[in-house]
Design an enzyme around this catalytic site. Structure first.
Site, PDB file in Angstrom:
ATOM      1  N   THR A  13       0.829  -1.215   0.000  1.00 25.47           N
ATOM      2  CA  THR A  13       0.000   0.000   0.000  1.00 25.47           C
ATOM      3  C   THR A  13       0.865   1.267   0.000  1.00 25.47           C
ATOM      4  O   THR A  13       0.784   2.097  -0.909  1.00 25.47           O
ATOM      5  CB  THR A  13      -0.933   0.007   1.237  1.00 25.47           C
ATOM      6  OG1 THR A  13      -1.734  -1.163   1.203  1.00 25.47           O
ATOM      7  CG2 THR A  13      -1.825   1.236   1.253  1.00 25.47           C
ATOM      8  N   VAL A  14       1.731   1.404   1.005  1.00 21.01           N
ATOM      9  CA  VAL A  14       2.505   2.649   1.133  1.00 21.01           C
ATOM     10  C   VAL A  14       3.620   2.707   0.089  1.00 21.01           C
ATOM     11  O   VAL A  14       3.863   3.758  -0.525  1.00 21.01           O
ATOM     12  CB  VAL A  14       3.084   2.775   2.567  1.00 21.01           C
ATOM     13  CG1 VAL A  14       3.874   4.069   2.701  1.00 21.01           C
ATOM     14  CG2 VAL A  14       1.965   2.737   3.611  1.00 21.01           C
ATOM     15  N   ALA A  33      14.112  19.564  -3.609  1.00 25.15           N
ATOM     16  CA  ALA A  33      15.231  18.866  -2.956  1.00 25.15           C
ATOM     17  C   ALA A  33      16.580  19.329  -3.488  1.00 25.15           C
ATOM     18  O   ALA A  33      17.608  19.136  -2.840  1.00 25.15           O
ATOM     19  CB  ALA A  33      15.080  17.357  -3.167  1.00 25.15           C
ATOM     20  N   ARG A  45       8.273 -10.161  -1.953  1.00 26.34           N
ATOM     21  CA  ARG A  45       8.310 -11.614  -2.230  1.00 26.34           C
ATOM     22  C   ARG A  45       7.586 -11.915  -3.527  1.00 26.34           C
ATOM     23  O   ARG A  45       8.038 -12.705  -4.331  1.00 26.34           O
ATOM     24  CB  ARG A  45       7.685 -12.391  -1.055  1.00 26.34           C
ATOM     25  CG  ARG A  45       8.607 -12.449   0.158  1.00 26.34           C
ATOM     26  CD  ARG A  45       7.896 -12.962   1.370  1.00 26.34           C
ATOM     27  NE  ARG A  45       6.773 -12.090   1.745  1.00 26.34           N
ATOM     28  CZ  ARG A  45       6.363 -11.866   2.985  1.00 26.34           C
ATOM     29  NH1 ARG A  45       6.977 -12.472   3.972  1.00 26.34           N
ATOM     30  NH2 ARG A  45       5.360 -11.065   3.238  1.00 26.34           N
ATOM     31  N   VAL A 132       3.740   8.401  12.231  1.00 27.18           N
ATOM     32  CA  VAL A 132       2.698   8.929  13.123  1.00 27.18           C
ATOM     33  C   VAL A 132       1.731   9.803  12.323  1.00 27.18           C
ATOM     34  O   VAL A 132       2.142  10.764  11.678  1.00 27.18           O
ATOM     35  CB  VAL A 132       3.310   9.761  14.282  1.00 27.18           C
ATOM     36  CG1 VAL A 132       2.199  10.255  15.204  1.00 27.18           C
ATOM     37  CG2 VAL A 132       4.316   8.943  15.065  1.00 27.18           C
ATOM     38  N   GLU A 190      -3.654  -2.337   9.725  1.00 25.31           N
ATOM     39  CA  GLU A 190      -2.355  -3.003   9.790  1.00 25.31           C
ATOM     40  C   GLU A 190      -2.494  -4.432   9.277  1.00 25.31           C
ATOM     41  O   GLU A 190      -3.595  -4.988   9.221  1.00 25.31           O
ATOM     42  CB  GLU A 190      -1.859  -3.044  11.241  1.00 25.31           C
ATOM     43  CG  GLU A 190      -1.558  -1.698  11.822  1.00 25.31           C
ATOM     44  CD  GLU A 190      -0.523  -0.932  11.009  1.00 25.31           C
ATOM     45  OE1 GLU A 190       0.608  -1.402  10.841  1.00 25.31           O
ATOM     46  OE2 GLU A 190      -0.866   0.157  10.508  1.00 25.31           O
ATOM     47  N   ASP A 201      -1.579   0.048  17.828  1.00 25.06           N
ATOM     48  CA  ASP A 201      -1.014   0.954  16.817  1.00 25.06           C
ATOM     49  C   ASP A 201      -1.015   2.400  17.338  1.00 25.06           C
ATOM     50  O   ASP A 201      -0.017   3.120  17.203  1.00 25.06           O
ATOM     51  CB  ASP A 201      -1.838   0.834  15.527  1.00 25.06           C
ATOM     52  CG  ASP A 201      -1.359   1.790  14.462  1.00 25.06           C
ATOM     53  OD1 ASP A 201      -0.274   1.552  13.903  1.00 25.06           O
ATOM     54  OD2 ASP A 201      -2.047   2.805  14.214  1.00 25.06           O
ATOM     55  N   LYS A 205       2.224   5.024  18.214  1.00 26.48           N
ATOM     56  CA  LYS A 205       2.366   6.402  17.729  1.00 26.48           C
ATOM     57  C   LYS A 205       2.467   7.403  18.880  1.00 26.48           C
ATOM     58  O   LYS A 205       3.280   8.324  18.836  1.00 26.48           O
ATOM     59  CB  LYS A 205       1.174   6.744  16.831  1.00 26.48           C
ATOM     60  CG  LYS A 205       1.182   5.927  15.533  1.00 26.48           C
ATOM     61  CD  LYS A 205      -0.150   6.033  14.826  1.00 26.48           C
ATOM     62  CE  LYS A 205      -0.201   5.227  13.556  1.00 26.48           C
ATOM     63  NZ  LYS A 205      -1.555   5.046  13.032  1.00 26.48           N
TER      64      LYS A 205
HETATM   65  P1  NDP Z   1       1.524  -3.828   2.965  1.00 24.22           P
HETATM   66  O1  NDP Z   1       1.295  -5.161   3.577  1.00 24.22           O
HETATM   67  O2  NDP Z   1       0.553  -3.295   1.996  1.00 24.22           O
HETATM   68  O3  NDP Z   1       2.962  -3.856   2.245  1.00 24.22           O
HETATM   69  C1  NDP Z   1       4.098  -4.503   2.787  1.00 24.22           C
HETATM   70  C2  NDP Z   1       5.038  -4.860   1.652  1.00 24.22           C
HETATM   71  O4  NDP Z   1       6.203  -5.491   2.159  1.00 24.22           O
HETATM   72  C3  NDP Z   1       4.447  -5.785   0.646  1.00 24.22           C
HETATM   73  O5  NDP Z   1       4.877  -5.350  -0.629  1.00 24.22           O
HETATM   74  C4  NDP Z   1       5.069  -7.138   0.986  1.00 24.22           C
HETATM   75  O6  NDP Z   1       4.983  -7.877  -0.190  1.00 24.22           O
HETATM   76  C5  NDP Z   1       6.464  -6.699   1.415  1.00 24.22           C
HETATM   77  N1  NDP Z   1       7.121  -7.620   2.321  1.00 24.22           N
HETATM   78  C6  NDP Z   1       6.721  -7.984   3.571  1.00 24.22           C
HETATM   79  N2  NDP Z   1       7.587  -8.870   4.085  1.00 24.22           N
HETATM   80  C7  NDP Z   1       8.557  -9.060   3.159  1.00 24.22           C
HETATM   81  C8  NDP Z   1       9.712  -9.868   3.130  1.00 24.22           C
HETATM   82  N3  NDP Z   1      10.069 -10.649   4.153  1.00 24.22           N
HETATM   83  N4  NDP Z   1      10.477  -9.815   2.023  1.00 24.22           N
HETATM   84  C9  NDP Z   1      10.136  -9.038   0.980  1.00 24.22           C
HETATM   85  N5  NDP Z   1       9.048  -8.246   0.944  1.00 24.22           N
HETATM   86  C10 NDP Z   1       8.255  -8.255   2.031  1.00 24.22           C
HETATM   87  O7  NDP Z   1       1.765  -2.815   4.156  1.00 24.22           O
HETATM   88  P2  NDP Z   1       1.561  -1.243   4.158  1.00 24.22           P
HETATM   89  O8  NDP Z   1       2.131  -0.651   2.937  1.00 24.22           O
HETATM   90  O9  NDP Z   1       0.172  -0.908   4.544  1.00 24.22           O
HETATM   91  O10 NDP Z   1       2.442  -0.837   5.439  1.00 24.22           O
HETATM   92  C11 NDP Z   1       3.859  -0.767   5.369  1.00 24.22           C
HETATM   93  C12 NDP Z   1       4.387  -0.075   6.633  1.00 24.22           C
HETATM   94  O11 NDP Z   1       3.857   1.234   6.690  1.00 24.22           O
HETATM   95  C13 NDP Z   1       3.966  -0.750   7.950  1.00 24.22           C
HETATM   96  O12 NDP Z   1       5.004  -0.583   8.881  1.00 24.22           O
HETATM   97  C14 NDP Z   1       2.740   0.062   8.376  1.00 24.22           C
HETATM   98  O13 NDP Z   1       2.553   0.045   9.774  1.00 24.22           O
HETATM   99  C15 NDP Z   1       3.169   1.434   7.920  1.00 24.22           C
HETATM  100  N6  NDP Z   1       2.089   2.379   7.678  1.00 24.22           N
HETATM  101  C16 NDP Z   1       1.013   2.005   6.919  1.00 24.22           C
HETATM  102  C17 NDP Z   1       0.007   2.909   6.636  1.00 24.22           C
HETATM  103  C18 NDP Z   1      -1.162   2.557   5.806  1.00 24.22           C
HETATM  104  O14 NDP Z   1      -2.072   3.397   5.682  1.00 24.22           O
HETATM  105  N7  NDP Z   1      -1.228   1.370   5.213  1.00 24.22           N
HETATM  106  C19 NDP Z   1       0.094   4.290   7.145  1.00 24.22           C
HETATM  107  C20 NDP Z   1       1.284   4.580   7.931  1.00 24.22           C
HETATM  108  C21 NDP Z   1       2.225   3.643   8.186  1.00 24.22           C
HETATM  109  P3  NDP Z   1       4.992  -9.476  -0.294  1.00 24.22           P
HETATM  110  O15 NDP Z   1       4.041  -9.969   0.757  1.00 24.22           O
HETATM  111  O16 NDP Z   1       4.617  -9.756  -1.693  1.00 24.22           O
HETATM  112  O17 NDP Z   1       6.382  -9.818   0.039  1.00 24.22           O
HETATM  113  N1  HSE Z   2      -3.361   1.095  10.567  1.00 21.25           N
HETATM  114  C1  HSE Z   2      -3.020   2.455  10.705  1.00 21.25           C
HETATM  115  C2  HSE Z   2      -4.292   3.285  10.920  1.00 21.25           C
HETATM  116  C3  HSE Z   2      -2.305   2.947   9.472  1.00 21.25           C
HETATM  117  O1  HSE Z   2      -5.393   2.752  10.734  1.00 21.25           O
HETATM  118  O2  HSE Z   2      -4.187   4.430  11.303  1.00 21.25           O
HETATM  119  C4  HSE Z   2      -1.707   4.321   9.632  1.00 21.25           C
HETATM  120  O3  HSE Z   2      -0.649   4.302  10.536  1.00 21.25           O
END
Ligand code: NDP
Ligand code: HSE
Length: 438
Positions: A13-14, A33, A45, A132, A190, A201, A205
């Site tokens: 997602t992010v 920048a 993966r 956060v 999450e 969570d 934060k």
């Molecule tokens: P997602 O699950 O959408 O993405 C995680 C990514 O990491 C996937 O592409 C996954 O792909 C990859 N990944 C996970 N484990 C491995 C591994 N061992 N090796 C290689 N690739 C890996 O998570 P989000 O994008 O939602 O969140 C990412 C981070 O951002 C988290 O720490 C979350 O707390 C934080 N965050 C999220 C927000 C949100 O709104 N979603 C907002 C703020 C912070 P694959 O499984 O194919 O490997």
């Molecule tokens: N799971 C978190 C939320 C993502 O719902 O706020 C943003 O950190």
């Protein structure tokens, strides 16, 4: 000048949002920048899924260490989540002398002290604006914009998933499970949604904000945490009738009278007229009270692909600018110089002072209310308002709702234990804290 080369650990997602916003706004970002910022490698993966996002624009790898060890990469962006592999990767990237950007609040709340010390020793930056409140620049505000102030307290809606659930349940009368699934579909939740709904969570934060505000190390293990899973629709309704709204708040407060800090997450009644009470859906809001500035409110999207990408990329721009600055004069990770952190302890929840909402399911008999209010008076707890639901025809029980003035939590717990023991109190008493936030 050559562009800065960035490797993404995780492109879900992010990560996907970061790739897209950086591609879309690359000219503007380069002008800010002073250098181009290019994602040259990504890790996931599911390599086909990663390829579908980046096309031929970046190398796709399955092993995150390939990025961490790649000498051509200047900045590693950790967007995988989790605290085990993510910790190893971030420490390894720091060990390689690379700057790190992360959105991973769990990682920093649990291992932040170790990570920031390693980064300090190595003279690199670990930037975490996205960790956060998603797209709200609250880290920068606390660390830089408000640095003249003695921060007194912070209270925030800092979990989009739970705020979305509470809003949808109230407005549309939808069930908890249905709304949670929608939050997952929208990318707010999450990987393990219990972190959202049990308040973990938000605790990650508020722990980070507490450290930034008060100049302490991160103290996640000391946080008091309650989520929204035990909230009942009835309490949301009664709160509304009394002019309040129920929100899951993360709160941290300076308590010089006890030589400590409050650090807590729990459902809270907030006066309906406060701006924060009207923050709905996945929006986040953080109220910061500083001695000079007074109360400031920071509002915006707290979750989702592009709002979070906005914060990740702001960090990339900052790090790019900092690459020319002297490491000793950079803004410290936790706002205060690392050798000047204070050891102020987090206070036990029993020492916290708040007002309370109580809901008692009682037998509808003469004298019941008098016994309850008598117990509160014996504990020196002053009542602000009382509401009794009108019983239906033939019904032998009713709900009594009590709002109290401020009192110490330990004293309230003693009074609740005494009221709970009354034979006319028919169910576990619901206790929700109430904050005026003014
Ligand atoms: P997602 O699950 O959408 O993405 C995680 C990514 O990491 C996937 O592409 C996954 O792909 C990859 N990944 C996970 N484990 C491995 C591994 N061992 N090796 C290689 N690739 C890996 O998570 P989000 O994008 O939602 O969140 C990412 C981070 O951002 C988290 O720490 C979350 O707390 C934080 N965050 C999220 C927000 C949100 O709104 N979603 C907002 C703020 C912070 P694959 O499984 O194919 O490997
Ligand atoms: N799971 C978190 C939320 C993502 O719902 O706020 C943003 O950190």
């Amino acid at each position: 000048m050559n562009p800065i080369r960035v490797g993404l650990l995780g492109i879900g997602t992010v990560g996907g949002g970061t790739f897209e916003v950086l591609r879309r706004n690359q000219q503007e970002i380069r002008r800010r920048a002073g250098r181009g910022i290019e994602i040259t490698a990504v890790c996931r993966r599911d390599q086909a899924a990663a390829r579908a996002i980046v096309g031929d624009a970046a190398r796709v790898v399955a092993d995150p260490f390939d990025i961490v060890r790649d000498p051509s990469i200047d900045i590693v962006v950790e967007l995988m989540g989790g605290t085990t592999l993510a910790r190893e990767l971030v420490l390894a990237a720091i060990g390689q002398g690379k700057h790190v950007v992360t959105a991973n609040k769990a990682l920093l709340a649990v291992h932040g002290t170790e990570i920031f010390a390693a980064a300090h020793d190595k003279g690199v930056v670990v930037a975490f604006e996205a960790a956060v409140a998603g797209g709200i620049p609250i880290i920068k505000s606390l660390r830089e914009g408000l640095s003249a102030n003695r921060i007194e307290w912070i209270a925030g809606i800092i979990n989009g998933t739970t705020n979305f659930i509470l809003s949808e349940m109230r407005d549309k009368g939808l069930d908890f499970d249905v709304v949670l699934k929608e939050a997952q579909r929208l990318g707010y939740a999450e990987a393990d949604p219990t972190f959202d709904i049990e308040g973990v969570d938000a605790a990650h934060k508020v722990t980070i904000m507490s450290a930034l505000a008060f100049g302490t190390p991160v103290q996640f293990g000391r946080a008091h945490i309650e989520g929204i899973t035990r909230l009942q629709a009835a309490d949301i309704r009664y709160a509304e009738q009394l002019g309040y709204r129920l929100k899951l708040l993360g709160i941290t407060k300076r308590r010089d009278d006890l030589g400590g800090l409050e650090l807590r997450v729990h459902p809270t009644l907030v006066p309906g007229k406060r701006l924060i009470a009207n923050v709905e859906g996945a929006m986040n809001a953080v109220v910061v009270h500083g001695d000079a500035v007074g109360t400031t409110l920071h509002y915006g999207r707290g979750a989702g692909a592009e709002p979070t990408a906005s914060a990740v990329i702001a960090d990339l721009v900052d790090v790019t600018r900092l690459l020319t600055a002297d490491p000793a004069h950079r803004v410290p990770h936790l706002a205060f110089r690392p050798d000047m952190l204070s050891d102020t302890p987090v206070l036990p929840i029993e020492d916290v002072v708040t007002a309370f909402y109580l809901r008692l399911q009682v037998a509808d008999q003469a004298g019941v209310l008098a016994r309850i209010t008598g117990i509160l008076a014996e504990h020196d707890i002053s009542i602000d308002a009382v509401l009794q639901r009108e019983s239906a025809e033939g019904e032998k029980q009713t709900d009594v709702i009590i709002l109290t003035h401020d009192t110490v939590e330990g004293r309230m717990n003693e009074a609740i234990a005494r009221m709970q023991a009354l034979p006319t109190v028919l169910a576990p008493i619901v206790k929700i804290r109430k904050e005026e936030l003014n």
